[in-house]
Design a protein around this motif. Structure first.
Motif, PDB file in Angstrom:
ATOM      1  N   ILE A 143      34.321  41.192  46.161  1.00 39.14           N
ATOM      2  CA  ILE A 143      34.605  40.207  45.124  1.00 39.14           C
ATOM      3  C   ILE A 143      33.437  39.237  44.950  1.00 39.14           C
ATOM      4  O   ILE A 143      33.312  38.579  43.915  1.00 39.14           O
ATOM      5  CB  ILE A 143      35.914  39.446  45.449  1.00 39.14           C
ATOM      6  CG1 ILE A 143      36.375  38.625  44.239  1.00 39.14           C
ATOM      7  CG2 ILE A 143      35.743  38.584  46.682  1.00 39.14           C
ATOM      8  CD1 ILE A 143      36.653  39.435  42.985  1.00 39.14           C
ATOM      9  N   TYR A 144      32.542  39.162  45.926  1.00 38.30           N
ATOM     10  CA  TYR A 144      31.388  38.272  45.837  1.00 38.30           C
ATOM     11  C   TYR A 144      30.385  38.724  44.779  1.00 38.30           C
ATOM     12  O   TYR A 144      29.692  37.901  44.178  1.00 38.30           O
ATOM     13  CB  TYR A 144      30.675  38.185  47.192  1.00 38.30           C
ATOM     14  CG  TYR A 144      31.484  37.523  48.265  1.00 38.30           C
ATOM     15  CD1 TYR A 144      31.592  36.142  48.336  1.00 38.30           C
ATOM     16  CD2 TYR A 144      32.147  38.295  49.217  1.00 38.30           C
ATOM     17  CE1 TYR A 144      32.349  35.532  49.334  1.00 38.30           C
ATOM     18  CE2 TYR A 144      32.912  37.691  50.216  1.00 38.30           C
ATOM     19  CZ  TYR A 144      33.004  36.315  50.266  1.00 38.30           C
ATOM     20  OH  TYR A 144      33.750  35.723  51.252  1.00 38.30           O
ATOM     21  N   LEU A 148      32.888  40.822  36.528  1.00 34.95           N
ATOM     22  CA  LEU A 148      34.165  40.412  35.944  1.00 34.95           C
ATOM     23  C   LEU A 148      34.005  40.342  34.436  1.00 34.95           C
ATOM     24  O   LEU A 148      32.988  39.853  33.938  1.00 34.95           O
ATOM     25  CB  LEU A 148      34.604  39.056  36.491  1.00 34.95           C
ATOM     26  CG  LEU A 148      34.973  38.994  37.979  1.00 34.95           C
ATOM     27  CD1 LEU A 148      35.237  37.554  38.397  1.00 34.95           C
ATOM     28  CD2 LEU A 148      36.173  39.876  38.280  1.00 34.95           C
ATOM     29  N   LYS A 170      40.157  40.514  42.054  1.00 37.76           N
ATOM     30  CA  LYS A 170      39.754  40.413  40.647  1.00 37.76           C
ATOM     31  C   LYS A 170      40.858  39.769  39.817  1.00 37.76           C
ATOM     32  O   LYS A 170      40.607  38.878  38.984  1.00 37.76           O
ATOM     33  CB  LYS A 170      39.434  41.800  40.092  1.00 37.76           C
ATOM     34  CG  LYS A 170      38.128  42.397  40.574  1.00 37.76           C
ATOM     35  CD  LYS A 170      37.917  43.771  39.945  1.00 37.76           C
ATOM     36  CE  LYS A 170      36.600  44.404  40.370  1.00 37.76           C
ATOM     37  NZ  LYS A 170      36.418  45.755  39.761  1.00 37.76           N
ATOM     38  N   CYS A 172      43.148  37.738  40.776  1.00 38.74           N
ATOM     39  CA  CYS A 172      43.185  36.311  41.119  1.00 38.74           C
ATOM     40  C   CYS A 172      42.149  35.523  40.329  1.00 38.74           C
ATOM     41  O   CYS A 172      42.426  34.427  39.830  1.00 38.74           O
ATOM     42  CB  CYS A 172      42.923  36.120  42.607  1.00 38.74           C
ATOM     43  SG  CYS A 172      44.357  36.343  43.622  1.00 38.74           S
ATOM     44  N   CYS A 173      40.973  36.091  40.238  1.00 36.87           N
ATOM     45  CA  CYS A 173      39.899  35.409  39.506  1.00 36.87           C
ATOM     46  C   CYS A 173      40.267  35.251  38.034  1.00 36.87           C
ATOM     47  O   CYS A 173      40.072  34.176  37.447  1.00 36.87           O
ATOM     48  CB  CYS A 173      38.595  36.183  39.650  1.00 36.87           C
ATOM     49  SG  CYS A 173      37.884  36.138  41.304  1.00 36.87           S
ATOM     50  N   TYR A 174      40.793  36.306  37.425  1.00 38.03           N
ATOM     51  CA  TYR A 174      41.184  36.222  36.011  1.00 38.03           C
ATOM     52  C   TYR A 174      42.293  35.192  35.806  1.00 38.03           C
ATOM     53  O   TYR A 174      42.301  34.451  34.815  1.00 38.03           O
ATOM     54  CB  TYR A 174      41.638  37.591  35.504  1.00 38.03           C
ATOM     55  CG  TYR A 174      40.521  38.604  35.386  1.00 38.03           C
ATOM     56  CD1 TYR A 174      39.353  38.315  34.685  1.00 38.03           C
ATOM     57  CD2 TYR A 174      40.631  39.859  35.985  1.00 38.03           C
ATOM     58  CE1 TYR A 174      38.323  39.249  34.579  1.00 38.03           C
ATOM     59  CE2 TYR A 174      39.615  40.803  35.883  1.00 38.03           C
ATOM     60  CZ  TYR A 174      38.458  40.483  35.179  1.00 38.03           C
ATOM     61  OH  TYR A 174      37.450  41.409  35.078  1.00 38.03           O
ATOM     62  N   ARG A 176      42.871  32.492  37.336  1.00 38.41           N
ATOM     63  CA  ARG A 176      42.470  31.086  37.474  1.00 38.41           C
ATOM     64  C   ARG A 176      42.339  30.433  36.103  1.00 38.41           C
ATOM     65  O   ARG A 176      42.402  29.200  35.992  1.00 38.41           O
ATOM     66  CB  ARG A 176      41.154  30.977  38.252  1.00 38.41           C
ATOM     67  CG  ARG A 176      41.342  31.270  39.746  1.00 38.41           C
ATOM     68  CD  ARG A 176      40.065  31.054  40.534  1.00 38.41           C
ATOM     69  NE  ARG A 176      39.621  29.666  40.522  1.00 38.41           N
ATOM     70  CZ  ARG A 176      40.135  28.707  41.280  1.00 38.41           C
ATOM     71  NH1 ARG A 176      41.125  28.970  42.104  1.00 38.41           N
ATOM     72  NH2 ARG A 176      39.660  27.475  41.218  1.00 38.41           N
ATOM     73  N   SER A 213      47.639  33.794  43.594  1.00 39.22           N
ATOM     74  CA  SER A 213      47.224  33.042  42.401  1.00 39.22           C
ATOM     75  C   SER A 213      48.009  31.751  42.202  1.00 39.22           C
ATOM     76  O   SER A 213      47.657  30.931  41.353  1.00 39.22           O
ATOM     77  CB  SER A 213      47.396  33.913  41.150  1.00 39.22           C
ATOM     78  OG  SER A 213      48.782  34.181  40.914  1.00 39.22           O
TER      79      SER A 213
END
Length: 308
Positions: A143-144, A148, A170, A172-174, A176, A213
């Motif tokens: 994930i680093y 994305l 991934k 989780c990142c979306y 946010r 999330s």
């Protein structure tokens, strides 16, 4: 017996009582797994039950949280198991309804990040919903440093046998981004397999993402109302003229109650009569709403009523 007096009563019925109930209904909605079939074996008499219901003018629909195959593949399975008159428009899966929700309700203007199998992806493709292309992430990608997509406007979680940490990260990142929709095909925690084994369901994967999330997903499948709204919108169904037949109290029966349908539990799948009776005495409103109006051993019990 067929009227409001049966509501949540958990009445075991047969023969003339089933006939009376069916005469009071125009629409019959069936779950599939545990009701119509178990794996690759049709429940005894199920093809004949569906044929006779349609022959007697009933509208028959199949409402399933199983998102593993698109509707055209369900038609093939019905045919393979001896059902001769099931059409694609009779089938409402959580994958199909999720695609319909994204297209017609959310009207997503962007891409959807999908945690899901072929059935989910194919229904989104059929609906013209744009997905993030799956990356061929190698073992050293994390994930680093993974890419994305900046155009993601929704995350959809369904059953995914290839679920992994990177997909979770991934998503989780979306999520946010508070404007990014968070949807789940269904809340099923697990599914029974042959030999007494089980497999985690979509609900298990959704729970992981909800925890990570700190957001709650909008669930499309049973027991939510949207799947019935999909059918009612296309076929003008009256809830009072409809019967929901399923094998799982917390999804099928609660779905029917939430949508104002009469409900029936069959004992050929997950839930038991003992569980239904325990729910009847529960102080939990949700458990009480999961108590069926009627109980049959199997939809084979319909045959006596339909053949008279």
């Amino acid at each position: 017996m067929a009227g409001a007096a049966g509501r949540g009563g958990c009445h075991t019925i047969r023969g003339a009582q089933i006939k009376e109930l069916l005469q009071s209904k125009r629409n019959v909605l069936f779950d599939c797994d545990g009701v119509i079939w178990n794996g690759e074996t049709a429940v005894t008499g199920a093809p004949e039950v569906v044929r006779l219901l349609k022959q007697q003018g009933k509208r028959v629909f199949f409402v399933t949280n199983n998102c593993t195959r698109p509707r055209e593949n369900y038609v093939q399975k019905f045919s393979r198991l001896g059902f001769t008159d099931v059409a694609e428009e009779d089938i409402f899966s959580s994958a199909y309804c999720s695609a319909a929700y994204l297209r017609d309700v959310a009207r997503v203007q962007g891409k959807v990040f999908v945690i899901g199998c072929y059935g989910v992806q194919k229904e989104l493709l059929n609906a013209g919903v744009t997905m993030v292309e799956e990356d061929d992430d190698g073992p050293d990608v994390s994930i680093y440093d993974c890419p994305l997509d900046p155009d993601v406007k929704a995350v959809l979680v369904g059953y995914d046998e290839k679920f992994n940490f990177l997909k979770l990260a991934k998503a989780c990142c979306y999520l946010r981004n508070s404007e990014c929709l968070f949807l789940a095909t269904d809340p099923d925690p697990w599914h029974p397999l042959r030999g007494g084994r089980v497999t985690p369901g979509s609900g298990s994967l959704t729970a992981a993402l909800e925890t990570a999330s700190n957001r709650k997903a909008t669930v499309i499948g049973k027991p939510g109302r949207f799947m019935f709204e999909c059918i009612a919108g296309q076929f003008n169904l009256d809830p009072e003229q409809s019967l929901m037949v399923g094998d799982r109290l917390e999804t099928d029966v609660l779905f029917g109650t939430n949508c104002g349908l009469s409900t029936m539990l069959t004992l050929t799948g997950v839930s038991t009569l003992k569980e239904a009776e325990e729910y009847k005495g529960s102080d939990s409103p949700e458990k009480k709403d999961s108590v069926p109006d009627y109980v049959v051993e199997s939809i084979t019990d319909f045959l006596e009523a339909l053949e008279e």
